[in-house]
Write a protein that holds these residues in place. Structure first.
Motif: not given
Length: 92
Positions: A36-38, A69-73
């Motif tokens: 999960f993204g923090s 969208v953690p891939m972008a972040d």
């Protein structure tokens, strides 16, 4: 988020996807990680259903600085997590 929640099909879509969960089948012989993204405000670990039904050995992780969208972040954190997960695999 407001636009999505106000969309004409939102309620029907939520109702249709709500009962979905992992269903055990053939054993998964590859490492599994759920992260999960923090900073994700949509998918929260504490609100996630069925985490206890994931395959044995599943690792739960957090992607620092990642939103929905953690891939972008934070692509570096995503790549590092993928590498760490694959390193848990048994060699052929």
């Amino acid at each position: 988020v407001r636009a999505m929640a106000g969309a004409s099909g939102f309620d029907a879509t939520m109702k249709a996807t709500e009962p979905r969960c992992y269903r055990a089948g053939k054993p998964i012989d590859a490492p599994v990680t759920v992260a999960f993204g923090s900073h994700d405000r949509l998918l929260l670990p504490r609100r996630s259903r069925h985490l206890d039904e994931l395959p044995p050995g599943t690792h739960l992780g957090e992607l620092p600085g990642g939103g929905h969208v953690p891939m972008a972040d934070n692509p570096g954190a995503v790549a590092a997590l993928i590498i760490a997960t694959t390193e848990r695999a048994d060699p052929f």
